[in-house]
Design a protein around this motif. Structure first.
Motif, mmCIF file in Angstrom:
data_model
loop_
_atom_site.group_PDB
_atom_site.id
_atom_site.type_symbol
_atom_site.label_atom_id
_atom_site.label_comp_id
_atom_site.label_asym_id
_atom_site.label_seq_id
_atom_site.Cartn_x
_atom_site.Cartn_y
_atom_site.Cartn_z
ATOM 1 N N HIS A 1 0.952 -1.217 -0.096
ATOM 2 C CA HIS A 1 0.054 -0.095 -0.061
ATOM 3 C C HIS A 1 0.758 1.396 0.035
ATOM 4 O O HIS A 1 1.933 1.245 0.723
ATOM 5 C CB HIS A 1 -0.802 0.169 1.197
ATOM 6 N N ASP B 1 -0.265 4.048 1.145
ATOM 7 C CA ASP B 1 -0.744 4.599 2.652
ATOM 8 C C ASP B 1 -0.112 3.887 3.754
ATOM 9 O O ASP B 1 -0.307 2.786 3.705
ATOM 10 C CB ASP B 1 -2.425 4.347 2.435
ATOM 11 N N PRO B 2 0.622 4.918 4.162
ATOM 12 C CA PRO B 2 1.599 4.139 5.252
ATOM 13 C C PRO B 2 0.723 3.531 6.455
ATOM 14 O O PRO B 2 1.354 2.606 7.046
ATOM 15 C CB PRO B 2 2.223 5.312 5.957
ATOM 16 N N ASN B 3 -0.304 3.992 6.881
ATOM 17 C CA ASN B 3 -1.161 3.460 7.796
ATOM 18 C C ASN B 3 -1.624 2.169 7.402
ATOM 19 O O ASN B 3 -1.793 1.181 8.359
ATOM 20 C CB ASN B 3 -2.391 4.257 8.133
ATOM 21 N N LYS B 4 -1.972 1.858 6.147
ATOM 22 C CA LYS B 4 -2.243 0.406 5.379
ATOM 23 C C LYS B 4 -1.323 -0.548 5.444
ATOM 24 O O LYS B 4 -1.342 -1.581 5.938
ATOM 25 C CB LYS B 4 -3.218 0.682 4.209
ATOM 26 N N VAL C 1 1.203 -0.470 7.358
ATOM 27 C CA VAL C 1 1.603 -0.792 8.788
ATOM 28 C C VAL C 1 0.833 -2.090 8.994
ATOM 29 O O VAL C 1 1.349 -3.087 9.669
ATOM 30 C CB VAL C 1 1.186 0.137 9.731
ATOM 31 N N VAL C 2 -0.352 -2.321 8.651
ATOM 32 C CA VAL C 2 -1.143 -3.476 8.878
ATOM 33 C C VAL C 2 -0.679 -4.707 7.992
ATOM 34 O O VAL C 2 -0.776 -5.704 8.759
ATOM 35 C CB VAL C 2 -2.623 -3.415 8.361
ATOM 36 N N GLU D 1 2.593 -5.786 9.733
ATOM 37 C CA GLU D 1 2.164 -6.568 11.035
ATOM 38 C C GLU D 1 1.944 -8.000 10.791
ATOM 39 O O GLU D 1 2.357 -8.641 11.397
ATOM 40 C CB GLU D 1 1.154 -5.690 12.026
#
Length: 152
Positions: free
Chosen positions: A29, A31-34, A36-37, A40
């Motif tokens: 992604h 998008d850095p927030n996506k 991260v998931v 993880e």
């Protein structure tokens, strides 16, 4: 680097083709927030699922090929531990289509080889009893091409 070392060890010719992975693939992604998931779940695979899956792969696939008997005590222990990890996956996949969100990403890609090998053993029920954990990714056309290459 491992692949290059193997190619060099075998004296094989190769060509390095630079790829702008951040702009040329949907496996990650922007998008850095996506992302991260995705990261993880790649870590969950590396730290929780893969060690157990590899131990089971050794017991069911590699050891028999070497003439070593399967250790059923180890199999029971690893299978029970793997089931607990897959319960985490099941919970995640009840919230989203894939581990990293609504699209197939590197998080799923990392899981393919060990799940493929274990689906051919008696512990496949630990996956088939949690169909979201395996069926969707093993059916992908890209993976089916890999399986076809392996089988030829």
């Amino acid at each position: 680097m491992r692949v290059l070392a193997c190619l060099n060890e075998e004296g094989l010719d190769y060509e390095i083709v630079p790829v702008g992975i951040t702009s040329e693939t949907q496996l990650i992604h922007s998008d850095p927030n996506k992302m991260v998931v995705v990261s993880e779940w790649m870590e969950v695979e590396a730290q929780k699922l893969d060690p157990l899956a590899m131990k089971l792969t050794w017991e069911f696939v590699i050891n028999p090929g070497l003439g070593i008997a399967t250790d059923n005590t180890d199999v029971e222990e690893y299978e029970a531990m793997l089931a607990k990890v897959l319960d985490l996956y099941k919970a995640r996949l009840e919230l989203s289509k894939y581990l990293g969100g609504d699209s197939f990403t590197l998080a799923e890609l990392h899981h393919l080889p060990t799940i493929y090998y274990l689906m051919g053993t008696e512990v496949k029920t630990v996956f088939t009893s949690r169909p979201h954990a395996s069926a969707r990714i093993l059916a992908r056309p890209a993976w089916q091409k890999v399986v076809a290459l392996k089988n030829n």
